[in-house]
Design a protein around this motif. Structure first.
Motif, mmCIF file in Angstrom:
data_model
loop_
_atom_site.group_PDB
_atom_site.id
_atom_site.type_symbol
_atom_site.label_atom_id
_atom_site.label_comp_id
_atom_site.label_asym_id
_atom_site.label_seq_id
_atom_site.Cartn_x
_atom_site.Cartn_y
_atom_site.Cartn_z
ATOM 1 N N ALA A 169 3.953 -0.051 0.930
ATOM 2 C CA ALA A 169 3.097 -0.337 -0.219
ATOM 3 C C ALA A 169 3.915 -0.580 -1.487
ATOM 4 N N SER A 170 5.165 -0.139 -1.519
ATOM 5 C CA SER A 170 6.023 -0.330 -2.691
ATOM 6 C C SER A 170 6.365 -1.794 -2.909
ATOM 7 N N PHE A 171 6.278 -2.608 -1.868
ATOM 8 C CA PHE A 171 6.686 -3.999 -1.954
ATOM 9 C C PHE A 171 5.504 -4.941 -2.108
ATOM 10 N N LYS A 172 4.438 -4.475 -2.704
ATOM 11 C CA LYS A 172 3.251 -5.286 -2.933
ATOM 12 C C LYS A 172 2.886 -5.235 -4.405
ATOM 13 N N GLY A 173 2.285 -6.284 -4.873
ATOM 14 C CA GLY A 173 1.713 -6.284 -6.209
ATOM 15 C C GLY A 173 2.686 -6.663 -7.314
ATOM 16 N N TRP A 174 2.157 -6.595 -8.530
ATOM 17 C CA TRP A 174 2.898 -7.003 -9.712
ATOM 18 C C TRP A 174 4.049 -6.078 -10.052
ATOM 19 N N THR A 175 3.959 -4.840 -9.702
ATOM 20 C CA THR A 175 5.053 -3.911 -9.992
ATOM 21 C C THR A 175 6.329 -4.368 -9.301
ATOM 22 N N PHE A 176 6.208 -4.733 -8.039
ATOM 23 C CA PHE A 176 7.371 -5.223 -7.309
ATOM 24 C C PHE A 176 7.906 -6.509 -7.924
ATOM 25 N N VAL A 177 7.026 -7.429 -8.299
ATOM 26 C CA VAL A 177 7.436 -8.696 -8.895
ATOM 27 C C VAL A 177 8.219 -8.430 -10.187
#
Length: 114
Positions: A15-23
């Motif tokens: 789940a750490s590699f999904k979404g805007w946080t990762f981007v």
């Protein structure tokens, strides 16, 4: 007495590699890498990195001659990988296939063996 870490690294999960946080994190890391390497585009594969001198762009030719139209231009200050000792008719060979520039417009960077 045990020392506690000053910061903790979060556990990496799928789940750490999904979404805007990762981007945002990945973009920041890539920007820092680009700043540290200064985005030169050189690989130092040949051990000869040279800087384009002068105020005008430097034309790149497909042979050691101005007989043909330039295939590319290098902006002043651009760093390029050159082939050590490969000079013909006042032109120096750059890394890559059929890339020649006027040698007098180049200056070796510090630490280069050209």
């Amino acid at each position: 007495m045990a020392l506690r870490p000053k910061f903790t690294v979060p556990k990496l999960e799928k789940a750490s590699f999904k979404g805007w946080t990762f981007v945002l994190v990945a973009g920041t890391v890539l920007a820092v890498i680009a700043l540290v390497t200064q985005g030169t585009g050189t690989t130092n594969e040949t051990g000869c990195v040279m800087a384009v001198q002068g105020a005008a762009p430097l034309d790149v030719y497909r042979s050691a001659s101005t007989q043909f139209e330039p295939v590319d231009q290098l902006a002043p200050g651009t760093l390029v990988d050159a082939r050590p000792g490969m000079i013909e008719n006042g032109f120096r060979a750059l890394l890559g296939e059929n890339r020649w520039v006027v040698n007098e417009r180049l200056a070796a960077t510090q630490g280069s063996a050209c």
